[in-house]
Motif scaffolding. Structure first.
Motif, PDB file in Angstrom:
ATOM      1  N   GLN B 206       0.841  -1.206   0.000  1.00 53.08           N
ATOM      2  CA  GLN B 206       0.000   0.000   0.000  1.00 53.08           C
ATOM      3  C   GLN B 206       0.873   1.252   0.000  1.00 53.08           C
ATOM      4  OE1 GLN B 206      -3.134   0.108  -0.344  1.00 53.08           O
ATOM      5  NE2 GLN B 206      -4.144  -1.661   0.592  1.00 53.08           N
ATOM      6  N   GLU B 207       1.928   1.183   0.807  1.00 49.64           N
ATOM      7  CA  GLU B 207       2.794   2.351   0.956  1.00 49.64           C
ATOM      8  C   GLU B 207       3.545   2.638  -0.351  1.00 49.64           C
ATOM      9  OE1 GLU B 207       5.657   1.901   4.177  1.00 49.64           O
ATOM     10  OE2 GLU B 207       7.027   3.160   3.008  1.00 49.64           O
ATOM     11  N   TRP B 209       3.013   1.240  -3.610  1.00 54.67           N
ATOM     12  CA  TRP B 209       2.301   1.342  -4.886  1.00 54.67           C
ATOM     13  C   TRP B 209       0.797   1.598  -4.731  1.00 54.67           C
ATOM     14  CZ3 TRP B 209       4.781  -3.647  -3.987  1.00 54.67           C
ATOM     15  CH2 TRP B 209       6.147  -3.615  -4.285  1.00 54.67           C
ATOM     16  N   GLY B 210       0.331   1.749  -3.492  1.00 56.14           N
ATOM     17  CA  GLY B 210      -1.097   1.959  -3.289  1.00 56.14           C
ATOM     18  C   GLY B 210      -1.945   0.803  -3.767  1.00 56.14           C
ATOM     19  N   GLU B 211      -1.391  -0.405  -3.613  1.00 60.70           N
ATOM     20  CA  GLU B 211      -2.054  -1.590  -4.133  1.00 60.70           C
ATOM     21  C   GLU B 211      -2.083  -2.621  -3.010  1.00 60.70           C
ATOM     22  OE1 GLU B 211      -1.450  -3.619  -8.522  1.00 60.70           O
ATOM     23  OE2 GLU B 211       0.155  -2.547  -7.589  1.00 60.70           O
TER      24      GLU B 211
END
Lengths: 169, 250
Positions: B206-207, B209-211
């Motif tokens: 998440q940090e 690639w926001g995935e």
């Protein structure tokens, strides 16, 4: 008094059932696609343990690439006393005493080897990568699982899967 | 002879046939998925070796006894769901700054230059061995080493920054059960480990690639893309899942 008068008894027209087969076939195809075949009916009873963040084994093409073995109490309760700690191993519906039981030695290793030799040629993965899935009853003692693990190690089948029911959290 | 008219086939029983088939499939198939924890078994060692000394700080021992009681690092845990938090602590405590005072594994920070140096070194060593005609397994070992370094290089390129943080190579989580520990508890321990590793990797994904990690894995399964592979490799290097299942004593 009413304007429309029923003139006597009128027969109800029968429901047209000519599209019934189509509907049923649709249902049939749905179930054929959405379900997977039961590998076998284990002769031991298994209540799965629960867990989360599991790996889904379904993508492994209709389960034929995964070898399943079941560990649980035998359905025939009278036989339970024959087995180590009362738990029996079901390999393709043949009930075995647990790995180092009285009847057979190396039953699991032999079974795994035979299974591997009988795999069709299109399955090319080496024995180390072929998944052996242990479906154990939640009350089964872990010691037996490690016995199985040891036997698999003996025949170099190095991928094991501990089956649990995913609670989806 | 007079032409006989062809009679239409009576399809009234078609539905019955279809129903029969349908019921057959209903009975012989199952809807439920097979879910499991996939683990690998270590290769059998032919030569007896002395066990390698491992520092206490690198071991996270999760024990369960015959009475199904849990103990993590000498502390009794009555609530198994706390284990994953402890595992998070095990990984996270020294991630940014190494503090020798606490009892958690230390991190190493490898810079790009060090990685490049190592790649060159291992490469030359491998060639050397080949020229000398060393044992095949030795050469293979060198090449797997080389591969690992190349993987690290790729990981650092993807991560950016000046160095690659790595938990101590001996840091491991070990599951120590006894003969009569129930499978339920064993599965629970596995769940907690899985939960913690997932959380660590998910947060990182998440940090960076926001995935979400789950999405990443699903994408990789579906498309087998090189980009997803690189991302998953990076997460694997940052938070490796080294799980040791200790065979219980008889």
């Amino acid at each position: 008094m009413s304007k429309f008068k029923k003139d006597g008894k009128r027969a109800m027209p029968g429901v047209n059932t000519s599209s019934l087969p189509d509907i049923v076939f649709m249902l049939l195809f749905f179930f054929m696609v959405a379900t997977t075949s039961k590998e076998n009916d284990p002769t031991v009873s298994v209540t799965p343990a629960v867990g989360s963040r599991t790996t889904d084994l379904t993508p492994y093409k209709q389960r034929s690439e995964v070898d399943f073995l079941y560990l649980g109490e035998p359905r025939n309760k009278n036989r339970a006393k024959d087995f180590k700690m009362g738990y029996a191993l079901s390999l393709d519906n043949v009930v075995q005493a647990t790995p180092d039981g009285l009847y057979t030695t190396n039953a699991v290793g032999q079974w795994k080897k035979d299974k591997f030799d009988q795999k069709p040629a299109r399955m090319t993965s080496p024995i180390e990568a072929v998944i052996t899935c242990v479906k154990a009853d939640k009350t089964a003692p872990t010691g037996l699982i490690f016995d199985i693990r040891k036997e698999l190690q003996e025949v170099n089948a190095l991928t094991i899967a501990y089956a649990v029911r995913d609670n989806g959290i | 002879m007079a032409k006989r008219e062809l009679q239409e086939i009576n399809a009234g029983s078609m539905a019955d046939i279809a129903f029969l088939l349908l019921i057959f499939f209903l009975v012989t198939t199952t809807m439920d998925k097979d879910t499991a924890f996939v683990r690998s078994i270590p290769k059998k060692v032919e030569v007896k070796q002395d066990p390698v000394e491992v520092e206490e700080r690198n071991i996270l021992a999760i024990k369960a006894n015959n009475q199904n009681q849990l103990m993590v690092r000498g502390e009794i845990f009555s609530d198994p769901s706390q284990i994953s938090e402890f595992i998070l602590k095990f990984y996270k405590t020294n991630e940014i700054n190494n503090d020798v005072a606490n009892n958690f594994p230390l991190y190493s920070h490898t810079s790009m230059k060090q990685i490049d140096d190592n790649i060159r070194l291992v490469e030359s060593e491998a060639e050397d061995l080949e020229n000398k005609g060393a044992v095949k397994s030795m050469i293979e070992f060198k090449y797997t080493q080389l591969e690992e370094w190349i993987k690290k290089k790729r990981a650092l390129e993807l991560l950016g920054g000046k160095d690659l943080p790595e938990i101590h190579f001996q840091a491991n989580i070990r599951i120590e059960v006894q003969q009569a520990t129930s499978y339920e508890i064993f599965a629970q321990i596995q769940t907690e480990i899985q939960e913690a590793i997932y959380k660590l990797r998910d947060d990182k994904a998440q940090e960076l690639w926001g995935e979400s990690y789950g999405m990443l894995k699903r994408k990789f399964d579906a498309e087998n893309g090189a980009q997803e592979k690189a991302k998953l490799d990076l997460l694997d290097i940052l938070y490796p899942a080294r799980i040791i299942e200790v065979t219980p004593k008889k």
